[in-house]
Design a protein around this motif. Sequence first.
Motif, PDB file in Angstrom:
ATOM      1  N   SER A   1       0.943  -1.256   0.122  1.00  0.00           N
ATOM      2  CA  SER A   1       0.110   0.026  -0.033  1.00  0.00           C
ATOM      3  C   SER A   1       1.130   1.052   0.007  1.00  0.00           C
ATOM      4  O   SER A   1       1.204   1.818   0.913  1.00  0.00           O
ATOM      5  CB  SER A   1      -0.973   0.030   1.220  1.00  0.00           C
ATOM      6  OG  SER A   1      -1.272  -1.028   1.508  1.00  0.00           O
ATOM      7  N   PRO A   2       1.278   1.776  -1.348  1.00  0.00           N
ATOM      8  CA  PRO A   2       2.146   2.807  -1.018  1.00  0.00           C
ATOM      9  C   PRO A   2       1.506   4.070  -0.832  1.00  0.00           C
ATOM     10  O   PRO A   2       0.409   4.405  -1.200  1.00  0.00           O
ATOM     11  CB  PRO A   2       2.726   2.921  -2.704  1.00  0.00           C
ATOM     12  CG  PRO A   2       1.784   2.209  -3.201  1.00  0.00           C
ATOM     13  CD  PRO A   2       1.252   1.101  -2.501  1.00  0.00           C
TER      14      PRO A   2
ATOM     15  N   GLY B   1      -0.301   6.199  -3.118  1.00  0.00           N
ATOM     16  CA  GLY B   1      -0.300   5.654  -4.241  1.00  0.00           C
ATOM     17  C   GLY B   1       1.142   5.774  -5.296  1.00  0.00           C
ATOM     18  O   GLY B   1       0.997   5.781  -6.466  1.00  0.00           O
ATOM     19  N   ASP B   2       1.913   6.323  -4.498  1.00  0.00           N
ATOM     20  CA  ASP B   2       3.265   6.672  -5.300  1.00  0.00           C
ATOM     21  C   ASP B   2       4.378   5.474  -5.221  1.00  0.00           C
ATOM     22  O   ASP B   2       4.726   5.095  -4.219  1.00  0.00           O
ATOM     23  CB  ASP B   2       3.938   7.785  -4.562  1.00  0.00           C
ATOM     24  CG  ASP B   2       5.283   8.185  -5.065  1.00  0.00           C
ATOM     25  OD1 ASP B   2       5.627   7.682  -6.092  1.00  0.00           O
ATOM     26  OD2 ASP B   2       6.111   8.943  -4.343  1.00  0.00           O
ATOM     27  N   PHE B   3       4.543   4.736  -6.245  1.00  0.00           N
ATOM     28  CA  PHE B   3       5.373   3.740  -6.163  1.00  0.00           C
ATOM     29  C   PHE B   3       6.849   3.684  -6.074  1.00  0.00           C
ATOM     30  O   PHE B   3       7.568   2.724  -5.848  1.00  0.00           O
ATOM     31  CB  PHE B   3       5.190   3.023  -7.801  1.00  0.00           C
ATOM     32  CG  PHE B   3       3.916   2.175  -8.063  1.00  0.00           C
ATOM     33  CD1 PHE B   3       2.597   2.373  -6.852  1.00  0.00           C
ATOM     34  CD2 PHE B   3       3.290   1.690  -9.146  1.00  0.00           C
ATOM     35  CE1 PHE B   3       1.483   1.575  -7.152  1.00  0.00           C
ATOM     36  CE2 PHE B   3       2.297   1.180  -9.124  1.00  0.00           C
ATOM     37  CZ  PHE B   3       1.375   1.278  -8.250  1.00  0.00           C
TER      38      PHE B   3
ATOM     39  N   GLN C   1       9.511  -0.040  -3.697  1.00  0.00           N
ATOM     40  CA  GLN C   1      10.976   0.111  -4.439  1.00  0.00           C
ATOM     41  C   GLN C   1      11.742  -1.414  -3.997  1.00  0.00           C
ATOM     42  O   GLN C   1      12.178  -2.030  -4.698  1.00  0.00           O
ATOM     43  CB  GLN C   1      11.625   0.995  -4.232  1.00  0.00           C
ATOM     44  CG  GLN C   1      11.142   2.327  -5.278  1.00  0.00           C
ATOM     45  CD  GLN C   1      11.137   1.872  -6.816  1.00  0.00           C
ATOM     46  OE1 GLN C   1      12.113   1.310  -7.307  1.00  0.00           O
ATOM     47  NE2 GLN C   1       9.923   2.042  -6.950  1.00  0.00           N
ATOM     48  N   HIS C   2      11.789  -1.305  -2.819  1.00  0.00           N
ATOM     49  CA  HIS C   2      12.646  -2.532  -2.208  1.00  0.00           C
ATOM     50  C   HIS C   2      11.834  -4.013  -2.712  1.00  0.00           C
ATOM     51  O   HIS C   2      12.425  -4.878  -2.701  1.00  0.00           O
ATOM     52  CB  HIS C   2      12.743  -2.430  -0.585  1.00  0.00           C
ATOM     53  CG  HIS C   2      13.900  -1.368  -0.398  1.00  0.00           C
ATOM     54  ND1 HIS C   2      15.020  -1.394  -0.865  1.00  0.00           N
ATOM     55  CD2 HIS C   2      13.643  -0.426   0.637  1.00  0.00           C
ATOM     56  CE1 HIS C   2      15.508  -0.097  -0.528  1.00  0.00           C
ATOM     57  NE2 HIS C   2      14.649   0.231   0.532  1.00  0.00           N
ATOM     58  N   THR C   3      10.504  -3.923  -2.258  1.00  0.00           N
ATOM     59  CA  THR C   3       9.702  -5.231  -2.685  1.00  0.00           C
ATOM     60  C   THR C   3      10.054  -5.637  -4.292  1.00  0.00           C
ATOM     61  O   THR C   3      10.451  -6.762  -4.577  1.00  0.00           O
ATOM     62  CB  THR C   3       8.124  -4.978  -2.554  1.00  0.00           C
ATOM     63  OG1 THR C   3       8.235  -4.355  -1.135  1.00  0.00           O
ATOM     64  CG2 THR C   3       7.472  -6.231  -2.672  1.00  0.00           C
TER      65      THR C   3
END
Lengths: 593, 478
Positions: free
Chosen positions: A395-396, A399-401, A407-409
């Motif tokens: 759940s960023p 909504g910012d990826f 990013q780490h995922t």
Amino acid sequence: MQERIVGKVKRVNGPVLTISGITDAMMMELVHVSDMRIVGEIVKLDGDRATVQVYEDATGIAPGDNVYGSGMSLSVELGPGLIGNIYDGIQRPLEEIRTLSGDFIGKGIEVPAVSHDKLWHFVPSAEVGSKISRGSVFGTVQETERVEHRIMVPPAFKGELTITSIAAEGDYKVTDTIAQIEDESGKSYPLTMIQHWPIRVPRPVADHLDLKVPLITGLRVIDTLFPLSKGGTVAIPGGFGTGKTMTQHSIAQWCDADIIVYIGCGERGNEMTDVLREFPNLIDPRTGLSLMQRTVLIANTSNMPVSAREASIYTGITMAEYYRDMGYNVAIMADSTSRWAEALRELSGRMEEMPAEEGFPAYLPTRIAQFYERAGHMKTLSGGDGSVSVIGAVSPPGGDFSEPVTQHTKRFVRAFWGLDRSLASARHYPAISWLDSYSEYVDEVRDWWNGHSQDKWSENRRRIMELLQKEVRLQQIVKLVGPDALPDSQNFILEVCSLFKTAFLQQNAFDDIDRYCSVEKQVKMLGVILHYYDLGSEAISKGVPLVKVRRLQVVQDIAKMRFTVSNDSADDIDKLELKLERSMMQLGSLYDE
Amino acid sequence: MMSDTMANDRDSLLRNSEKALLSGREYRGASKIDGPLVYMRNTHPVGYGELVEIVAPDGSIRSGQVLDTSDEAVCVQCFEGTDGLSLPGTKMHFLGEPLTLGVSEKMLGRVMNGLGKSRDGAAVPASSDERDVNGTPMNPTAREYPRDFIQTGISVIDGMMTLIQGQKLPIFSGNGMEHNQLAAQIVRQAKVRGGKSDFAIVFAAMGVKYDVAKYFIDSFEETGVLDNVAMFLSLADDPSLERTITPKSALTLAEHLAFDCGKQVLVIMTDMTNYCESLREISTQRGEIPSRKGYPGYLYSNLAEIYERSGKLIGRTGSITQLPILTMPNDDISHPIPDLTGYITEGQIVFDRNMHGSGIYPPINALQSLSRLMKDGIGEGMTRADHPHLSNQLFASYSHVQDVRNLASVIGEEELTELDHHYMEFGEFFEKKFVSQAYDEDRSIEETLDLAWDALSLLPSEELQRLTEEEISEHYKG
């Protein structure tokens, strides 16, 4: 080990306690604090001091309170009775807690994870004198109609073992001794149906195997465009309201895994209740049995203690590994790993550790990697073949990826199903973006898919992805000059893509037919849409106007085939294809010459 | 081993009686005062979260709570502010129990401050039932899944983001928009279909201006529901710490009213943004490591502890429905407060500055709004059989309107195709007739759905892919 006092509370700061006067405490040891018996875990040792994180509300703990060490790490109890149960983050059965403390969760409750009173019908599968080793199956119990629970030798044993006695077929409690084994040095051990395993340690396996079989989810956009292997890992990131939970629920309901472990990690209470009420009534299309008969639920909702939320992910994956060791394909849904990462951040802040990106601790990527690495398709210790697939929602914030957890995922998963807010706003579900998403498993599952589609899958998939890419470019032009500026042949690409989106990518989770789509139906649906593109393009090149092609009745039928053609009668799509050919031929003949 | 356990037992027995004796003992002289935090050294072992009575040098009594405790010093946060406290002149009693609120049905019709003390002059009703304001989490297995439709009489909400009894549905607004009017209108018009139920309203105001509180009081009075409203006011000039307790006090009473008295409770909390600001203020003063935009890392857990206190329980008649209002700082929905709220609540009602600007009331942006519980509360037997597909179609068509409008702004409206003109017309009707309504206009669900069909009938029927043919033949008017 006997319970003993390991120290006294020195300081309380939310769920993080400082303990002084430490004697022989171990790292990660399970402790109980004060006479309220609040569960905690030792996370840091420093001289005669230790840091403990507690899994319940710390209100009322005072300096000077005793801390009791249990002598073991935070572990889960594994045995028959897990399936169909609902647990909190540290594997306490919520139904039992309810009978003990009412509708609201009290503190300091200790209940075994599986009932110690229930009788199970044990069937031995080994004989006295037979040689076994760790992980070997020596008997079975029918846990639910669907799941045969294989009783294994705990993996902590070493070397060759000999069974010196084994119980006859009959009804036993999980705590009854059902076998005696002897190791090489002649020492004898009793075995019961339960074993304990520390949640933060991966259970051992014999070997890693390749990931060539897809996990069929029944969602077309996933299976056809971005497949996941059995034993694979995938992240589903999306802002709130984009349908992460809905997608997770759909997969949990219809995917072809043998066992589902669903972890509600810091999510809504009502959502877990929904799963709890709905799953027992849903019937698995493959076995005709209730879906609850293969599901274990972990509900650590957002208002339950934050340290238990941190633990819930490990609790879940340890149970998943246990069933994998029996030779099952297990799928684990973690909703949401961001809440877990935030729990890490909160605890790290309370321990006054130096923060890295956005306040997350510097070891965040390590922890994420450790979690996802526990997935895989494995050769088990008993020589069988099992897998754990991990589907983690992210759940960023906003909504910012580009935030750290997403990013780490992304570094540690091999498939990515990005949810798109604009699709969700238009109620295009599942809102998985075909432009942002990817799957590295495409090559690995190609053979399996081609074997199930008369070798058409990889070619068709490539073609439709290409069309979707073309569409993006064309849409940019349309945005500038309007659709009329494009020739019919290019407008037709827009038309086909729009049909593909409504007729194929969208799926209605509440429609009895459309909620699950079989492999056969998916293949045929994609085939007929591409066939429409081929025949339509040909007709247009012969001078048939686009409007005429679009207005064909058969196009309406194709648009609605996801609702009208049931999974059992996928052959009806062949009839649709014939009808399409006929209509196109008739249309073409009007414009010949 | 045996004697060991006995020694343990004796030890703990001694400690417990010691605790009982020591609680209430008076300590004099603080070692440090920093903002709302008071530090006291050399106390007896004080429990985490204990309630503290602080006596100022002038004799006035304030309350506080233990935030951090160790064998060396205790850190207490003082709810009523630390103005006028001196290091040597401050006295403290540790009460040995967490912060509680005495709950009673008689609190309905009363105005209290954030801690549940009287604000309207009359004495607070006596209660023998003291509850920990932090509450305890509901067991998910004890919850009943909410599915009773609440008719708010507001078309866009009823039709497209239906409110369900037991839901938590926040209003994401911005400064200067009509969120208070909408909340008041919902209070006036909300009804459960099929029968009257015993309802109550708990209103919590955090850091709002007096006029806003007054607006609600007047509106409750006009509707004649004032006797069924319990108000917890912590206005803009009250101490910021009190603000962090206000929603918890309100929900503690709500839980009593819902689950002990069997009432259908609607909790209105305004403004959650102020609540979060207070949390940030205190967190900074304590020197905690900040996360996004300076808010503490536990903001999510903290908000969840508030929002999750809604719902229904199996075998009990009452319910708690939450309608929190928050103003998005700078209208930014990705700001941490609306963002974290959206991750916890079951949907959101989002206000739109442009719609507000074009005079549409309520200025609800349907595409950004959502009700997660809607799916199980609508349809045959609950609202009307065509409702699920109809709302789906409205979302899909209205979302297309946005594309068409973007296109029109580039190539000009005249250049649009005939179909796109239909969409423009539909968009206009949808915003001006369907979404827009008067402050006192109460539309039944049938009226709402018929109006939606009027809107969709402006489009050719083959565009209505989300509806079944039967539904179209029954309702379509094109």
